[in-house]
Write an enzyme that holds these catalytic residues in place. Structure first.
Site, PDB file in Angstrom:
ATOM      1  N   CYS A  50       0.527  -0.918   0.102  1.00 30.49           N
ATOM      2  CA  CYS A  50       0.204   0.077  -0.532  1.00 30.49           C
ATOM      3  C   CYS A  50       1.204   1.446   0.233  1.00 30.49           C
ATOM      4  O   CYS A  50       0.305   2.339  -0.470  1.00 30.49           O
ATOM      5  CB  CYS A  50      -0.655   0.102   1.655  1.00 30.49           C
ATOM      6  SG  CYS A  50      -0.376   0.218   2.620  1.00 30.49           S
ATOM      7  N   CYS A 119      -2.253  -4.270   6.896  1.00 29.99           N
ATOM      8  CA  CYS A 119      -1.985  -4.078   7.983  1.00 29.99           C
ATOM      9  C   CYS A 119      -0.648  -4.177   9.599  1.00 29.99           C
ATOM     10  O   CYS A 119      -0.043  -4.172  10.095  1.00 29.99           O
ATOM     11  CB  CYS A 119      -2.456  -2.221   8.422  1.00 29.99           C
ATOM     12  SG  CYS A 119      -2.803  -1.084   7.547  1.00 29.99           S
TER      13      CYS A 119
END
Length: 145
Positions: A50, A119
């Site tokens: 990302c 994440c």
């Protein structure tokens, strides 16, 4: 007009945060173990797909993580994951800390929306790389002795 925009912004923010657990919101707003460690025993900087980067510093004493901190340039979810992984690793023996998985981070956070699951992977990978950095430096030091 500005009242309507303020109300709309508040409603949007409430809707966005509604998909996150209280634990995620707390760690995103009040991250633990933030910052760096001078003369750290181990360090890693890992960038996810990302584009967010998590850096982890750690100190090791008697084979255990005695101090661990992180920094990220990422979003609130990345902040929460970095904060949580440091909480999970603090005080653990290195082999035990290497066993911390993205699933452990996700479970401790109370889950994440599908688009934010990466994440937890980023945080766990950064932890593992910092431990590996420490282990490599110990191996180099033992060869030099």
């Amino acid at each position: 007009m500005s009242f309507d925009l303020d109300r709309l912004a508040a409603e949007l923010q409430k809707k966005v945060w509604s998909q996150f657990s209280d634990v995620v919101i707390d760690h995103a707003n009040n991250p633990r173990n933030i910052g760096s460690i001078e003369e750290a025993d181990g360090y890693a900087s890992v960038t996810g797909l990302c584009g967010d980067t998590i850096q982890i510093w750690l100190k090791v004493k008697d084979g255990r993580i005695s101090q661990i901190t992180f920094w990220t340039d990422g979003c609130g979810t990345t902040i929460a994951a970095g904060s949580m992984v440091t909480e999970l690793a603090k005080g653990k023996a290195l082999p035990e800390a290497l066993q911390i998985t993205p699933r452990d981070v996700l479970d401790a956070l109370g889950g994440l929306p599908e688009e934010s699951v990466h994440c937890a992977f980023l945080a766990a990978n950064a932890l593992h790389e910092a431990i590996k950095d420490y282990q490599k430096s110990q191996a180099r030091d033992s060869v030099q002795d």
